[in-house]
Design a protein around this motif. Sequence first.
Motif, mmCIF file in Angstrom:
data_model
loop_
_atom_site.group_PDB
_atom_site.id
_atom_site.type_symbol
_atom_site.label_atom_id
_atom_site.label_comp_id
_atom_site.label_asym_id
_atom_site.label_seq_id
_atom_site.Cartn_x
_atom_site.Cartn_y
_atom_site.Cartn_z
ATOM 1 N N CYS A 208 0.639 -1.014 -0.094
ATOM 2 C CA CYS A 208 0.089 0.074 -0.108
ATOM 3 C C CYS A 208 0.800 0.811 0.236
ATOM 4 O O CYS A 208 1.507 1.491 0.606
ATOM 5 C CB CYS A 208 -0.401 -0.583 1.540
ATOM 6 S SG CYS A 208 -1.600 1.678 1.762
ATOM 7 N N CYS B 271 0.334 2.992 3.613
ATOM 8 C CA CYS B 271 0.313 2.380 4.862
ATOM 9 C C CYS B 271 1.803 0.859 4.983
ATOM 10 O O CYS B 271 1.914 0.426 5.459
ATOM 11 C CB CYS B 271 -0.513 1.789 5.908
ATOM 12 S SG CYS B 271 -1.828 0.791 4.697
ATOM 13 N N CYS C 29 -6.202 -1.319 -0.195
ATOM 14 C CA CYS C 29 -5.745 -1.810 1.121
ATOM 15 C C CYS C 29 -6.484 -2.411 2.318
ATOM 16 O O CYS C 29 -7.186 -1.778 2.732
ATOM 17 C CB CYS C 29 -4.942 -0.918 1.805
ATOM 18 S SG CYS C 29 -4.177 -0.908 3.499
ATOM 19 N N CYS D 245 -6.415 0.778 5.144
ATOM 20 C CA CYS D 245 -6.628 1.797 4.803
ATOM 21 C C CYS D 245 -7.540 1.986 4.137
ATOM 22 O O CYS D 245 -8.245 3.723 3.495
ATOM 23 C CB CYS D 245 -5.031 2.703 4.482
ATOM 24 S SG CYS D 245 -4.950 2.671 2.795
#
Length: 431
Positions: A21, A24, A64, A67
């Motif tokens: 991601c 994150c 993801c 998030c």
Amino acid sequence: MNTHAGHLVSHHAAAHDGGTCRICAKPLKHSFADLGMSPLCESFLPADKLDEMEPFFPLHAYVCDDCFLVQLKEYVSPSHIFTEYAYFSSYSTSWVAHAKSYCEMIKHRLGLGPDSLAVELASNDGYLLQHFIALGVPVLGIEPAANVAKAAIDKGVPTRVEFFGETYAQTLAGEGMMADLIIGNNVLAQVPDVNDFVAGIAQLLKPEGVVTLEFPHIERLMAENQFDTIYHEHFSYFSLGTIEKLAARHRLKVFDVEELPTHGGSIRVYLAHATSTRPLTNRVAGVLGREVARGLRSVDTYTKFDANVRQTKRRLLSFLISAKNAGKRICGYGAPGKGNTLLNYCGIGTDFIDFTVDRNPYKHGRFTPGMHIPIRPVEAIEAARPDYILILPWNLKTEIISQMRFVKDWGAKFIVPIPEVTVIDPKEFRS
Ligand SMILES: [Zn+2]
């Protein structure tokens, strides 16, 4: 735009994994939409390139599970895509008008004046900042494409030819430049390293400064099946919840949001330093609450989207096959980037569409990437008198049908492909 091997971003990971991601860094395990292999959607070909190999890349978006950022891998670096850019924002009169009303609104709301500084990231040809100059607010544009930046400088908009990030924000800070307002319109999606970009924003922003970011809202993309807005140049697709997480990583907070009709449904997010005194508006909780109610904090909602995409493809192809079996002639209207995702994913070439037309003279005589549909001036429709006109920039359908209403004279009808295939008879169309 030509692609050269030297510009390609190499990937050493196994084929068909989602990578990590870009917010994150968690591994991406969940597919959002797999649109197969596709060329870069702005690579319109001149006739003498039609016999050459054309680069195709996977167009596969993942989500993801931490998030909920929907994202594509970076296959082609932005330094290739954006260094010489064919898109001048000022060509779109409705977009310039949108920018003008924004400048008037935000100057009043924030009380900007001759001692303020408004900075736009990806300021293009000065389509927006020119309005602040007229309102007496000092500006700085930051624009990586030298050719469009030059157009801004020529009209008196101070512009630096740079990619923005933390390093460049530090350079500006070293020159004593801090912003009262930072604007990013449709740029966040095109930034591969969003953390570096937002860190730069936090660095450049005065303690009580404000940031506004506009981008298409993934809630609308999913609700209205706008899968064709996924293309390689557009790395990230955001909800407000995801922006809030990204902002918090850089000690910024979301304090307001507005919903806009642009680009099929966008949001304008207002950010400030977490320590700022800006009060939180009820609109933030309103949009966040609706995102939760629609399942945007659940990975299953995202993984179900691909089935809608496939169904849309089958319905559109069924319609086109029936029309061709009935001996109908079909042409396109428009050659936007999103049209190329739709055409390539569905496999719609000159076997279905004789040609398409566009208002941008740069595209005339060129061919759409991948499917190689010829692009002609708009007048070609009147000469060819097709039975159906497939509208590729469906977000502009009302404007296009109004302008092209005369096709009713020979009984032609419009096909709108998104959110699902719909036939519109201009005789019955009310705008
Ligand atoms: Zn993430």
